[in-house]
Design a protein around this motif. Structure first.
Motif, PDB file in Angstrom:
ATOM      1  N   ILE A   1       0.837  -1.212   0.000  1.00  0.00           N
ATOM      2  CA  ILE A   1       0.000   0.000   0.000  1.00  0.00           C
ATOM      3  C   ILE A   1       0.865   1.252   0.000  1.00  0.00           C
ATOM      4  O   ILE A   1       1.786   1.389   0.799  1.00  0.00           O
ATOM      5  N   ASP A   2       0.544   2.172  -0.923  1.00  0.00           N
ATOM      6  CA  ASP A   2       1.308   3.408  -1.065  1.00  0.00           C
ATOM      7  C   ASP A   2       0.575   4.635  -0.535  1.00  0.00           C
ATOM      8  O   ASP A   2       1.190   5.687  -0.342  1.00  0.00           O
ATOM      9  N   ALA A   3      -0.723   4.524  -0.327  1.00  0.00           N
ATOM     10  CA  ALA A   3      -1.498   5.651   0.182  1.00  0.00           C
ATOM     11  C   ALA A   3      -2.792   5.136   0.798  1.00  0.00           C
ATOM     12  O   ALA A   3      -3.326   4.115   0.364  1.00  0.00           O
ATOM     13  N   MET A   4      -3.276   5.863   1.791  1.00  0.00           N
ATOM     14  CA  MET A   4      -4.575   5.544   2.379  1.00  0.00           C
ATOM     15  C   MET A   4      -5.359   6.830   2.538  1.00  0.00           C
ATOM     16  O   MET A   4      -4.774   7.913   2.715  1.00  0.00           O
ATOM     17  N   GLY A   5      -6.670   6.694   2.491  1.00  0.00           N
ATOM     18  CA  GLY A   5      -7.457   7.910   2.594  1.00  0.00           C
ATOM     19  C   GLY A   5      -8.933   7.639   2.739  1.00  0.00           C
ATOM     20  O   GLY A   5      -9.353   6.508   2.987  1.00  0.00           O
TER      21      GLY A   5
ATOM     22  N   GLY B   1       4.938   8.742   3.134  1.00  0.00           N
ATOM     23  CA  GLY B   1       6.063   9.645   2.978  1.00  0.00           C
ATOM     24  C   GLY B   1       5.782  10.859   2.126  1.00  0.00           C
ATOM     25  O   GLY B   1       6.704  11.589   1.755  1.00  0.00           O
ATOM     26  N   GLY B   2       4.527  11.095   1.811  1.00  0.00           N
ATOM     27  CA  GLY B   2       4.191  12.224   0.950  1.00  0.00           C
ATOM     28  C   GLY B   2       3.310  13.245   1.639  1.00  0.00           C
ATOM     29  O   GLY B   2       2.996  13.125   2.818  1.00  0.00           O
ATOM     30  N   LYS B   3       2.907  14.255   0.888  1.00  0.00           N
ATOM     31  CA  LYS B   3       2.092  15.336   1.427  1.00  0.00           C
ATOM     32  C   LYS B   3       0.625  14.933   1.482  1.00  0.00           C
ATOM     33  O   LYS B   3       0.089  14.372   0.523  1.00  0.00           O
ATOM     34  N   ILE B   4      -0.009  15.244   2.584  1.00  0.00           N
ATOM     35  CA  ILE B   4      -1.422  14.946   2.746  1.00  0.00           C
ATOM     36  C   ILE B   4      -2.257  15.896   1.884  1.00  0.00           C
ATOM     37  O   ILE B   4      -1.981  17.097   1.832  1.00  0.00           O
ATOM     38  N   ASN B   5      -3.254  15.343   1.223  1.00  0.00           N
ATOM     39  CA  ASN B   5      -4.160  16.142   0.414  1.00  0.00           C
ATOM     40  C   ASN B   5      -5.549  16.156   1.022  1.00  0.00           C
ATOM     41  O   ASN B   5      -6.051  15.115   1.448  1.00  0.00           O
ATOM     42  N   TYR B   6      -6.153  17.327   1.052  1.00  0.00           N
ATOM     43  CA  TYR B   6      -7.520  17.473   1.525  1.00  0.00           C
ATOM     44  C   TYR B   6      -8.373  18.132   0.449  1.00  0.00           C
ATOM     45  O   TYR B   6      -7.902  18.991  -0.287  1.00  0.00           O
ATOM     46  N   ALA B   7      -9.634  17.762   0.396  1.00  0.00           N
ATOM     47  CA  ALA B   7     -10.569  18.504  -0.433  1.00  0.00           C
ATOM     48  C   ALA B   7     -10.705  19.911   0.136  1.00  0.00           C
ATOM     49  O   ALA B   7     -10.671  20.106   1.360  1.00  0.00           O
ATOM     50  N   ASP B   8     -10.866  20.881  -0.745  1.00  0.00           N
ATOM     51  CA  ASP B   8     -10.980  22.272  -0.278  1.00  0.00           C
ATOM     52  C   ASP B   8     -12.125  22.443   0.711  1.00  0.00           C
ATOM     53  O   ASP B   8     -12.032  23.234   1.658  1.00  0.00           O
TER      54      ASP B   8
END
Length: 118
Positions: A30-34, A53-60
């Motif tokens: 697994i490379d990402a969870m959300g 290890g990456g930047k978290i993304n959120y919906a606006d």
């Protein structure tokens, strides 16, 4: 990979809920969870995604109100939802991604209903 989501329910406007998603199986892939959500009559949309290890993304629409986090073993992902609004009402789905060079494989939990009353 199997995902088991929990924590949905009914809450009043301005309230808070915390969703949990327990992952099991081959988690090394697994490379990402959300979290995604789908409101009635609308398409499923991304709420928050945390790549390894990456930047978290959120919906606006949820920035500043929702927080995604994972435990150290990366076997559980949480979504803390504060200051909930009626437009947050939806079925929330836990998601895990395996990202290869030319393909993304998505795994989905069963969904948990969040209802925000006005």
């Amino acid at each position: 990979v199997q995902l088991q989501a929990s924590g949905g329910g009914l809450v009043q406007t301005g309230g808070s809920l915390r969703l949990s998603c327990a992952a099991s199986g081959n988690l090394f892939s697994i490379d990402a969870m959300g979290w995604y959500r789908q409101a009635p009559g609308r398409q499923r949309e991304l709420v928050a995604l945390t790549p390894s290890g990456g930047k978290i993304n959120y919906a606006d629409s949820v920035k500043g109100r929702f927080t995604i986090s994972t435990d150290d073993a990366k076997s559980t992902v949480y979504l803390q939802m504060n200051n909930l609004k009626p437009e947050d009402t939806a079925v929330y789905y836990c998601n895990a991604k395996r990202i290869a060079t030319w393909k993304v494989t998505d795994y989905w939990g069963q969904g948990t209903l969040v209802t925000v009353s006005s």
